[in-house]
Each structure stands twice: as structure tokens, then as C-alpha cells.
Design a protein around this motif. Structure first.
Motif, PDB file in Angstrom:
ATOM      1  N   LEU A 132      -0.328 -11.815  15.515  1.00 52.66           N
ATOM      2  CA  LEU A 132       0.605 -11.172  14.580  1.00 52.66           C
ATOM      3  C   LEU A 132       0.270  -9.698  14.385  1.00 52.66           C
ATOM      4  O   LEU A 132       0.992  -8.977  13.728  1.00 52.66           O
ATOM      5  CB  LEU A 132       0.523 -11.862  13.216  1.00 52.66           C
ATOM      6  CG  LEU A 132       1.286 -13.170  13.091  1.00 52.66           C
ATOM      7  CD1 LEU A 132       0.978 -13.806  11.747  1.00 52.66           C
ATOM      8  CD2 LEU A 132       2.773 -12.912  13.236  1.00 52.66           C
ATOM      9  N   ARG A 184      -1.132  -1.782   6.787  1.00 51.33           N
ATOM     10  CA  ARG A 184      -0.100  -1.660   7.821  1.00 51.33           C
ATOM     11  C   ARG A 184       0.762  -0.430   7.570  1.00 51.33           C
ATOM     12  O   ARG A 184       1.168  -0.180   6.428  1.00 51.33           O
ATOM     13  CB  ARG A 184       0.777  -2.919   7.852  1.00 51.33           C
ATOM     14  CG  ARG A 184      -0.021  -4.194   8.139  1.00 51.33           C
ATOM     15  CD  ARG A 184      -0.822  -4.134   9.438  1.00 51.33           C
ATOM     16  NE  ARG A 184       0.024  -4.036  10.600  1.00 51.33           N
ATOM     17  CZ  ARG A 184       0.514  -5.090  11.257  1.00 51.33           C
ATOM     18  NH1 ARG A 184       0.201  -6.300  10.885  1.00 51.33           N
ATOM     19  NH2 ARG A 184       1.289  -4.908  12.301  1.00 51.33           N
ATOM     20  N   THR A 185       1.068   0.268   8.618  1.00 52.45           N
ATOM     21  CA  THR A 185       1.870   1.475   8.510  1.00 52.45           C
ATOM     22  C   THR A 185       3.208   1.202   7.823  1.00 52.45           C
ATOM     23  O   THR A 185       3.685   2.007   7.027  1.00 52.45           O
ATOM     24  CB  THR A 185       2.110   2.054   9.924  1.00 52.45           C
ATOM     25  OG1 THR A 185       0.837   2.322  10.499  1.00 52.45           O
ATOM     26  CG2 THR A 185       2.922   3.318   9.866  1.00 52.45           C
ATOM     27  N   SER A 186       3.798   0.056   8.106  1.00 52.23           N
ATOM     28  CA  SER A 186       5.098  -0.278   7.515  1.00 52.23           C
ATOM     29  C   SER A 186       4.942  -1.313   6.417  1.00 52.23           C
ATOM     30  O   SER A 186       4.186  -2.276   6.557  1.00 52.23           O
ATOM     31  CB  SER A 186       6.026  -0.833   8.605  1.00 52.23           C
ATOM     32  OG  SER A 186       7.117  -1.510   8.007  1.00 52.23           O
ATOM     33  N   PRO A 187       5.679  -1.137   5.316  1.00 57.05           N
ATOM     34  CA  PRO A 187       5.598  -2.130   4.238  1.00 57.05           C
ATOM     35  C   PRO A 187       6.163  -3.475   4.655  1.00 57.05           C
ATOM     36  O   PRO A 187       5.980  -4.464   3.937  1.00 57.05           O
ATOM     37  CB  PRO A 187       6.423  -1.498   3.109  1.00 57.05           C
ATOM     38  CG  PRO A 187       7.341  -0.529   3.778  1.00 57.05           C
ATOM     39  CD  PRO A 187       6.607  -0.039   4.999  1.00 57.05           C
ATOM     40  N   TYR A 188       6.860  -3.501   5.779  1.00 60.02           N
ATOM     41  CA  TYR A 188       7.508  -4.741   6.181  1.00 60.02           C
ATOM     42  C   TYR A 188       6.712  -5.497   7.236  1.00 60.02           C
ATOM     43  O   TYR A 188       7.107  -6.562   7.667  1.00 60.02           O
ATOM     44  CB  TYR A 188       8.933  -4.454   6.679  1.00 60.02           C
ATOM     45  CG  TYR A 188       9.694  -3.569   5.705  1.00 60.02           C
ATOM     46  CD1 TYR A 188       9.905  -3.992   4.388  1.00 60.02           C
ATOM     47  CD2 TYR A 188      10.157  -2.316   6.077  1.00 60.02           C
ATOM     48  CE1 TYR A 188      10.568  -3.177   3.478  1.00 60.02           C
ATOM     49  CE2 TYR A 188      10.828  -1.502   5.176  1.00 60.02           C
ATOM     50  CZ  TYR A 188      11.024  -1.935   3.881  1.00 60.02           C
ATOM     51  OH  TYR A 188      11.677  -1.134   2.985  1.00 60.02           O
ATOM     52  N   ALA A 189       5.602  -4.930   7.686  1.00 56.00           N
ATOM     53  CA  ALA A 189       4.758  -5.619   8.658  1.00 56.00           C
ATOM     54  C   ALA A 189       3.888  -6.644   7.936  1.00 56.00           C
ATOM     55  O   ALA A 189       3.662  -6.552   6.726  1.00 56.00           O
ATOM     56  CB  ALA A 189       3.890  -4.606   9.411  1.00 56.00           C
ATOM     57  N   PHE A 190       3.394  -7.602   8.690  1.00 54.00           N
ATOM     58  CA  PHE A 190       2.536  -8.659   8.149  1.00 54.00           C
ATOM     59  C   PHE A 190       1.337  -8.040   7.417  1.00 54.00           C
ATOM     60  O   PHE A 190       0.568  -7.287   7.997  1.00 54.00           O
ATOM     61  CB  PHE A 190       2.066  -9.546   9.308  1.00 54.00           C
ATOM     62  CG  PHE A 190       1.053 -10.592   8.922  1.00 54.00           C
ATOM     63  CD1 PHE A 190       1.297 -11.472   7.862  1.00 54.00           C
ATOM     64  CD2 PHE A 190      -0.143 -10.707   9.624  1.00 54.00           C
ATOM     65  CE1 PHE A 190       0.357 -12.439   7.523  1.00 54.00           C
ATOM     66  CE2 PHE A 190      -1.081 -11.682   9.283  1.00 54.00           C
ATOM     67  CZ  PHE A 190      -0.836 -12.547   8.236  1.00 54.00           C
ATOM     68  N   GLN A 191       1.201  -8.342   6.142  1.00 54.33           N
ATOM     69  CA  GLN A 191       0.196  -7.681   5.311  1.00 54.33           C
ATOM     70  C   GLN A 191      -1.087  -8.497   5.149  1.00 54.33           C
ATOM     71  O   GLN A 191      -1.954  -8.141   4.359  1.00 54.33           O
ATOM     72  CB  GLN A 191       0.794  -7.386   3.920  1.00 54.33           C
ATOM     73  CG  GLN A 191       2.132  -6.661   3.943  1.00 54.33           C
ATOM     74  CD  GLN A 191       1.988  -5.141   4.049  1.00 54.33           C
ATOM     75  OE1 GLN A 191       1.095  -4.564   3.443  1.00 54.33           O
ATOM     76  NE2 GLN A 191       2.849  -4.501   4.832  1.00 54.33           N
ATOM     77  N   GLY A 192      -1.187  -9.568   5.877  1.00 57.79           N
ATOM     78  CA  GLY A 192      -2.392 -10.390   5.756  1.00 57.79           C
ATOM     79  C   GLY A 192      -2.159 -11.592   4.865  1.00 57.79           C
ATOM     80  O   GLY A 192      -1.255 -11.597   4.033  1.00 57.79           O
TER      81      GLY A 192
END
Lengths: 298, 298, 298, 298
Positions: B255, B81-89
Motif C-alpha cells: 500500500l 503522506r504527501t497527500s491527505p487522501y493517501a493511506f495514512q497507516g
């Protein structure tokens, strides 16, 4: 050469492109070109040399594409060339050759117009006026084409967004000329293995957003003859309304873009393969009689 | 962590990619994946959600794609994910859900591996290890995959040339793992109307230059559900060996990339339209029994 | 290898990058590197060979750049190469050579880390850990770097937007490591005359949006030695905090990217020209004593 | 409208661009524009509004840029706009306003010509004829400009390679008009944070390959007022011969591209910062008296 008064309220209101949108004609536009219809269920193939080079070259090529089933004959007589020292086209004498070849083989003709001054001559003798990628935002030319009542094929610019492409078409429609055909011919990207990057999603996008017919030029898009057949079939499957293909009787002798021209044999083979893909998307190669005829022929 | 001696003559000789070239295996490679063959005459469809999100979402989607005729189930458990704060799986728990869903519906599974440390886990439980576009030149990961004997799906990088794509595959083959499937997923260009620019000419080019199977991901390539069907049909016509498609039972609740997921209904409709185009290019949807079965079904 | 629970509300809240934003530290960050400060008024020059190739090459180059006034010594020991058959770097033995050369000439060292597994070794022996363009979105590596307390130089990806570049830095800061230096090294565009397109506006943009120091690599950006001096001066004028330059004592013998390496003479000439441009933008070449010293020296 | 005979041997010989190459005039070209010299040691700044909108707007802006030290006044009266419904410029009445404003403030004027038909009017009243990015390969227009003996400013096309840019200039020189100034204004890439990607390496490249003066338009290149100052300083450091900048007395009221116009205050501040950078590269802001005068003024 009067301009616009900036305090004219119209100068501040800026409606977006709207005449080109599908909402303006949900059923889609059909452009009539010398007896051929572009944009209906029939799929239209325009083929011929990059440039008209002489009587023999043109006759051999025209005969071959007519025999293979092409619907229009293409051929450049005014050529936009990167270098001022490259072959710039035969001009008016070349146009006469093209007209004659089209007549001999019963094919309407399409040729590129580069400047407003060429319009009277080209509009009189050709069936479709082609606007090249480098002129997609030549607004003076677009406005002049808008004043005609003549089919125009508008190629997408090398780095034009699909929205800018529709806006360029809007310039022509805004002048009252609604006979516009869009043509995707590849965009410029970082990739160098192909001449350009063919953007078939832009075809599907344009068919969804606009009522205008959309055709594909796989020759300029790829620059590689071996990719023209798969990209032509893909264009048909993607919903394109036709193709614009460079064919040269003797590609190795071509004065212009010979390396990307199809041989007559490969073109004939492509024409035999198109009907199957078209049938799978409920289309058919255009014929004067319509699809039933075609269906019988398969 | 020893390196190479620069005065080793091998350091100066630089053979280009050669194991991936068609000349190395003119008949083409076929990759066996849990009973399914990729790269033969059968066209293979891998479908499922962008990310595994939970039992119910996965079950609904897996059931739908299996019912529609998909051959593999896709689903991300480690998400770049481009952002560290997005759902990472969901990680390992998500993988277990994916394995169970695949087993329930008789579908081999494909999932992305982002790091070398994930390899043991992922190689044990998935049928194809997917390398994402952002990792196409993660050379450590490629080398580690070369040491496995397990199918790998290698996505083209966002701005990778087709030659770099083949070179990346060569890293894996050079390690001894020949089970590589290439995947075109769109490249980054100036165009913003679509998420990326799907480069179908790259598919035809790769099929010509290499013996490796090539599939297409129209979901990431376009980012627009309405373009997935035309681009899937175009991919089939262009000679692709299969598709990788995002389907979500409830796209509006996804998500991750929900806006580009197909609904189960649209996916089923696409599966009904593919056979016609495939037949036109002498292919068919893969079945255990081969083409005859399919031909009868039409 | 546990993952995230998608029903965790945090998975749905997605704050954008914020630790990297200027608002988080309006006065700007300064990164201390072995006695040198990056991001303050002093402009920092890192120079050396693309790859460490051997004792003599490194010694000649290190001596030359130290003598010309460089502040750090660069040199790759793990090299990301497009082809698996190209020189992949000397590895650990090369690192030892680099450490020794830096020590002999009083220069901290910077070298690229390609994989998480290389981190312990590289973090122990180098002063800055460089992340290459192809690894800008190698999220596992970024997270591992976030757990260190060690300066990281993060190169912009070949086709990364400036926002994605900041997001990648946010991955490192989110882990608690705030010693990040951004490095613009050219992006991939349609232009082929230069190796990449140096995006100096991205430097000014990043300095405005973020508190992180930003340096420029004109060697990879242009690939043409004759453009390195004008682009270095332009970078200084645009507000960059330093440069990362490839210098090779014998460019024609380099095992890696020799065609883009500056000669020691040209590098020395550039170092003499930088102070004038820097003074015009109220900066100076970094010295332990600060600007006054430099001013006196001019 | 006669064309070229393809069997004319000249049609097959294709010399590349050569009149534009530095070898043709190693000392470099200097273009005289109403008493100002472009291409010599003096750095020339052209500033003014994107479009002429009315007497008051133009007067306020012209006065401000003249007062700050600009050397030419820019202002569009024929505007190429993406949409046919956007403000297209005031046309001839606007030109008259521009001429008057230039005269009042002692500034030669530069304005864009979009079509061959506008040439007689524009050539009579302006000091430099500007060719916009979208017309860089409008070959009819280039040929018509080649027949004039009048300075032409040729902007680089949105996706033109630097070689194509030189070739376009060659069209003008081939016609006998040697007074050509090149202008880099940013190219179209994947990056969307800035309007275009300013390619300053192209400036250094063009200065090396060609004898023509090269200036930079940081307004169109970035589209962000806060980046114009750093990019202007960077252009000066990179070896550019001048700048073309959009300034508007009331940016928020501009009819065209107001969001990228500099305020008069910021422009004046830039003019005060340029001399320092220019001095560092042995240049100075142009004055009728030459550099000594400037040196004394600092």
C-alpha cells in the motif's frame, strides 16, 4: 560548418542514447590503457597530483603512488580554474614532465584536455584523455573525441543527471570511439560541508544501465582528505571499476586543491585496505597476471 | 508556555551543538535496543515493510527478515503522506500487530512517531522511536523526545545540511536523552533517476564529527530495489553502523512505497553478502555473542 | 488514535489534491483577516520584527510599519531555531506584547505556530496562524489547523516542490478550513550568496493552478536587505497578493535574523514604490475603501 | 600552448574578479549593439525562435517580433543538444537566413556560439555572440571571446553560483573585451514543475555587485509559456536591463523547445504590458530617441 537541414526527416527522429546502453554489450566494455585494463574484474587506481607543478613535486608523488600500487599516474597540465587569475597549469612543459614521470615509474598517464585545440598534443602523449565536469556538455569537444581512437575518461557534470551523463558519452561513441570510461566526481547540492555530494548510487545505476566502466573520484567529490578512504572503500563495494585520487607529496604546498589531496602515507594505507573490500564483491586490484596472483599475495 | 526573556544573557550566548560532538565521547556511543547494541562493532540490520498493512503481510515479511538474520523489525503504523487522501497507516491496531510480530520472531521493533501526542503509546510499545525526514526540525517533537529515556532514530531531513542534522540531535541530547541514532536516507537534489541522492560521505562525516551511531536507509535513498544491495554494501564499507531496509513479502501489493521494497529473497542474499564487506572494515553482523561467533561462521 | 483499515477501498483510491485547485473556485479565494482582505485586488503588506523581543523594540517597529502603510503586524513569539541554545522566542508574554502593539496601531497580527499544543492560545489571540517552512509537512499540525476556522499562512518548505506545497494546503482544506494563504519564502539550492533562492515562478504557477492567495516573504528568501525592495517589486509584478517582510527598528540589535531585517526608512521607501508597479498589473495597495481611493492618492 | 610557470609569483597571487565589479565602473556599462544600447535606461527585448528552421518560419516570426516592438532578433543556428541525435541546428546556411531576416526587419541579431572554431564566422555576421549555459565555464571559448571586440551575452550556468558567473565574465574582460551582457536563465534545482528555477534575486545581486548589464531569459527559465509574461514583468521590476524570449510563429511545429515558445500574440501582449512596469522603476522600453518619445506614446 554546414548544418543539418531541418526538413531532413532525421532531424525529427530522435533516437535516445543506445550505443552506451548495456543491451548493446551485455558483457560490459573493457578499456585497454597502456597495458592496464579498466572495466574487467581488476580494479584500477589512478593517482597523482591535481596539477603538475614541477619536477620535484611530481617525482616525489609519482614515486609514492607507484610504490603504493597505483596503476596510472594522473596530473593536470591544463587546469580549468574558476578565476582567470588562478594558476592555469604548466601546459606543454608540464606534459613533458608528466610523460617522463610516468615512464620512469612504469605508469600510463591520464590528463585533462580542455579544448579541441589541445587534442593533437594530448592524444599523442597521454594514455587517457580526461574530460572535466565543466566540459561534460562541451559538445564540440565530445565530437572531436569521438573521432579519435583513444581512451576517454568522461567526468559527470556538476549538475548533470545520470541520463545526461550517458547522453554525453553517447556523443563520443556515436563518433566511433568506444573507449569511454565514466567518472562520478560528486554533484552540486545544497550541502556545503563537503565540496560536492558523492553520488555512489549513480555508479550502481550507470553500471546497470550501461556497459561502460565507471570509476569514482572521491577527492573532488568530498574535498576532505579524511573522507577519501571511507568513500574509496564504499565505491569499491558499490561496484565501481576504479578510482581517481589526488595525492600530493606535500599537500600543504600544492598550487591547486591541496586541501583535498591525500598524503602518500594515507594513500598507501588505502591501497592496503582496498583488497579486502574488493574480495567481498568478487573483485581484486588489477595486476598484469590477474586475480590469482593477488589472492596469493593476501 | 512561558518563553525566554530576551534580556536574559543566555538568550544572546549561543553555544553550538556540543553534546553530540565526538569530543564529548571519543569512544563513541552505543545504544542498547531490546538486547541489540547499535554503535559497537556489531552491524545492525533493521528490516520490514514500509507500512503495517495487515496480519498476513506482516507475518510473512517478519518471518522472512528474521530468518535472513535481521536484528530489528521495522513497520510504519502512522505514515506521513504527501497527500491527505493517501493511506495514512493503521494506527494503534497496526501497532499491536507489529508488537505481536516482533515478539513472535524475537525482534525488537522500530516505528515512526509523527506527533507528540503519539509518544506515550509509541514509547510504551516500540523499542526505537523513529523520527522521519519531514520531522527532523519539528522542534516540539524533538524536545518531547529529549524528555524520554528511550532510543530515537533521527532521519536526516530532505534538505538538511549535516550540521543541521547534528543540531537536531542536539535538541534531543539537550533534554537528557542520549540514546540517539542518526539515519542517512538520501537528500533531495536535481537528480530524478533515483528517489533521492544517498549521501554516504555524510555518514563518514557524521562518524568523524559525532559519537552517535549512524545507519543508512538505502530504500528511501534510492527508491530502486536493484540499487539497495550495492548501496547497502557501500554503506557498510563507508563505516555505517547498520541499515534500515524496506522488505515486503509481496512488493507488488504494498500500500505504500512498494516499488522500492526488496523481496525477501533479495534481502536474504544481501544478508549473506554483508559479512565479507564488514570483515574488510573490521566489523561483523551483530550477534549476541559478538564477532568470534560470526568469524567461525564464515 | 485509530488508524485506517488498509482493506478499506478508500485507502487504495488516492484522489490528488483537488480542493486547492483553481477549478474548484475559478474566481479565486479571498481571505478576510481582521478587516483586511487577502486575495482580492488589494495587495496586502504584513511587516514587523522576526521575533518579539520586548516592549520598546516592538512599539518602535509597529509604529513605523503602521505609519508606512503596512496592513498587518508580524512578530514571532515561538521561534523555530536550528540550535536548541538559540533564542527560542518570548512565548506567551511575547504574544501579549504583540496583541497590544497590534491593537494600539490598528493592525491585525500574524504569528507562527510551531506545535499543536500552541494552537488554542495562538488561535485565540492572532489573526493569522503562520506555519513555518520547516513545518510545511508537519501533518498533525496541518490536520489540527484544518479543524479550525481561522486564516492560516502556509509557508513553502525549504525543499518542497510546488505540488507538495499545494498538497500540504489540501490537508488544511480537507479538514474544512478554507482560509489558507500560501507564502513563497525561497527554496534551498546550491547558491550561497543569498540565504535561499526566491522562486517567483512558483508564485505565478500557484496563482494559475490554485485559487488560494499567494504572498511572498523576500526577507527569508534573500537574507540581504538590499535585495528586499527589488524582490518585493518583482513579486508584485509577478502577480503575488502581498508581502511578508521583516522590519526592525534597530536591525543591528535584533536577537534573530537582524542581518536580513529592513530598516523602517527602507520599508517606508518600498511602500511608496509599490503602488506604481501594482498599478501596472491592475492592482493597488489594499485600503478599506478599495482602489479608487488609492488612485486619487497617487 | 605554453603554460604558466608555477614558480612565477603571479601563479600564487590570485586576485579575485575585479574588472567586472561595480567599483570598477560605478555608473554602469552600456553595450552598443547595432544601434541599440543595452544597460542604459532603455530596456531591450531580444526575441525570436529557439532555432532557425527555415525561411518561412523565420520570416513569420521575425516579422511578428519586429512588429511587436522587439529590438533584436534571436535564433540559434548551432544548437547544443543533450542527445547527439537531436536536431543540431542549420549551421552556416541558417546563419545566412538569420542575417537576412534581421536586415529585412531592421533588427540586429544574436546567436549562440558553441565552439572557438565558429567564432570567425559568427563574429562577422552576428551583433551579439551568445554563450550558452553549458559553456559558461568553457574557459577556452571565454578566452577567445576576450580577444574579440564584440558584444557577448554570457548565460549563467545551470548550477553556477552568482560569483562563478561574475568570474566567467572576468575571463572575457581580462582579455580586453568589455562588452559583456550577463543573462540569468534559471538554475537547476529539485523543482520539476518548471524547467529551471528563475533566480531573479541573482539579477538584483548582479546589478549591485557588477557594472555589467543583466538581462533575463524567462523562456528557458520556466519552460512554460503561461509563466513568461509574469516573469518578464517581474524581471523588469527587479531591475533587469532586458529580456531574451523565445517566440515561434507556430510553436507546435518547432523543432526545438517549441513547448516553451511564446506565440506572436502573447509576445505582442507582453510588449504592451512592459512599459507600465518599467515606468514604475524609472525605465522605459528602448527607443532610438530615448524615454520622452515613449512617454508620449503611452
Amino acid at each position: 560548418m554546414g548544418g543539418q537541414q531541418p526538413d531532413d526527416p532525421a532531424a525529427r527522429r530522435e533516437p535516445g542514447a543506445h550505443r552506451v546502453l548495456r543491451a548493446a554489450r551485455p558483457e560490459g566494455s573493457r578499456v585497454q590503457v597502456g597495458g592496464v585494463e579498466v572495466g574487467g574484474p581488476g580494479f584500477v587506481v589512478m593517482a597523482g597530483p591535481c596539477a603538475v607543478e614541477g619536477t620535484e613535486q611530481l617525482e616525489l608523488t609519482a614515486r609514492a603512488v607507484a610504490h603504493a600500487g597505483a596503476h596510472l599516474l594522473r596530473g593536470g597540465v591544463f587546469k580549468p580554474r574558476t578565476s582567470p587569475y588562478a594558476f592555469q597549469g604548466m601546459g606543454e612543459p608540464g606534459l613533458k614532465l608528466l610523460v617522463d614521470a610516468g615512464r620512469r615509474h612504469g605508469l600510463p598517464i591520464i590528463s585533462e584536455v580542455m579544448e579541441t585545440e589541445q587534442l593533437p598534443l594530448m592524444a599523442e602523449h597521454t594514455d587517457i584523455l580526461q574530460v572535466g565536469a565543466r566540459n561534460m556538455q562541451n559538445f564540440g569537444l565530445l565530437r572531436a573525441l569521438g573521432r579519435l581512437r583513444k581512451p576517454v575518461l568522461l567526468k559527470r557534470g556538476l549538475s548533470a543527471t545520470v541520463q545526461e551523463w550517458l547522453n554525453a558519452a553517447e556523443y563520443i561513441l556515436a563518433g566511433g570511439n568506444e573507449q569511454v570510461i565514466l567518472c562520478e566526481r560528486g554533484i552540486r547540492t545544497f550541502e556545503t560541508a563537503m565540496r560536492n555530494t558523492l553520488d555512489l548510487a549513480a555508479v550502481a545505476w550507470a553500471k546497470e544501465k550501461s556497459h561502460l566502466p565507471v570509476i569514482v573520484d572521491p577527492s573532488h567529490a568530498t574535498g576532505l582528505p579524511s573522507l577519501i578512504t571511507p568513500m574509496s572503500l564504499a565505491a569499491a563495494a558499490a561496484g565501481a571499476d576504479g578510482l581517481l585520487i589526488e595525492v600530493h607529496a606535500k599537500p600543504e604546498q600544492a598550487l591547486c586543491d591541496g586541501q583535498q589531496a591525500m598524503s602518500p602515507e594515507d594513500f598507501a594505507s588505502l591501497m592496503r585496505r582496498l583488497p579486502g573490500v574488493l574480495a567481498a564483491v568478487d573483485r581484486h586490484l588489477w595486476t598484469p597476471e590477474g586475480p590469482a596472483q593477488i589472492a596469493g599475495a593476501r
